[in-house]
Design an enzyme around this catalytic site. Structure first.
Site: not given
Ligand code: ADE
Length: 248
Positions: A88, A115, A153, A168
């Protein structure tokens, strides 16, 4: 986790025609000791488990030493392979990044189910970090599949119609306008007349204007970077006027 999705539809076909080859590696297979430990509590405490650097390092060393069929065919020194950590905290994934990644012969995607990762993984083992959105998943696997899907794709011959990916949403910098198919009328909900007119130039113009209208309504910030010609700008001016009139 992966075979179900990989063995259906376009991804399945991409593998059959040799455009996609996915190899799955379990980090645990590269962990040493009887218990093959891949994660440990963090230095300094604080809870959660942290992915250790050694098994991942061993896995990457093994994987990067392999040659893909494409590289063997080329007979050249392989280009540096992007090693992408799904997290994230990564750069936000987009169609532009999918296009960028599709130019590589090979990608290595690293998924964690922890974690976090030992920070040295970030610093020394991976070359890129990508997030698929501002939310936290239980692991990187779904994110990796999102990348595989969006990139595949774009590879030649994977979509049925030639050029299908070119119009697209996002590929053009705009959202795509609406599509319709038969019946021409359902419960009195009619298909726009222009689409049934058979007049190609009018249809193309209508589609472009619908894409502009939809982008204006839903994602106006995309218009700041989209490639717009004079006719587009004129139409956007008209939309702005319409809105002003609505506000009066
Ligand atoms: N691993 C956990 N959450 C994630 C996300 N939002 N994007 C990429 N990998 C992740």
């Amino acid at each position: 986790m992966f075979p179900g999705y990989l063995n259906e539809s376009i991804l399945k076909r991409a593998q059959e025609i040799g455009q996609l080859d996915v190899r799955l590696h379990n980090i645990r297979d590269y962990a040493s000791g009887k218990h093959r430990v891949t994660d440990e509590p963090p230095y300094g405490g604080g809870g959660g488990m942290v992915l250790k650097i050694e098994p991942l390092s061993a896995a990457l060393e093994h994987i990067l030493a392999q040659t893909t069929a494409g590289e063997a065919d080329l007979g050249t020194k392989p280009e540096p392979t992007p090693v992408i950590l799904l997290t994230p905290q990564g750069r936000p994934f987009s169609q532009k990044i999918a296009q960028e990644l599709s130019a590589h012969e090979r990608l290595v995607l690293v998924c964690g189910r922890y974690e976090g990762f030992d920070e040295r993984v970030r610093q020394h083992l991976v070359t890129d970090e990508i997030s698929i959105g501002d939310y936290v998943l239980t692991g990187g696997e779904l994110a990796a599949m999102v990348l595989v899907d969006a990139v595949t794709r774009l590879l030649e011959g994977t979509l049925g119609a030639e050029g299908a990916a070119e119009s697209d949403s996002h590929a053009t910098g705009l959202l795509e306008g609406p599509h319709y198919t038969r019946p021409a009328s359902f419960r009195g909900w009619d298909v726009p007349e222009v689409l049934r007119s058979g007049h190609d130039a009018n249809i193309q113009q209508w589609r472009r204007q619908q894409a502009l209208r939809r982008t204006w309504q839903r994602r106006p910030e995309m218009l700041l970077t989209a490639d717009l010609d004079e006719a587009d700008k004129w139409f956007l001016g008209k939309l702005a006027e319409e809105q002003d009139e609505g506000a009066d």
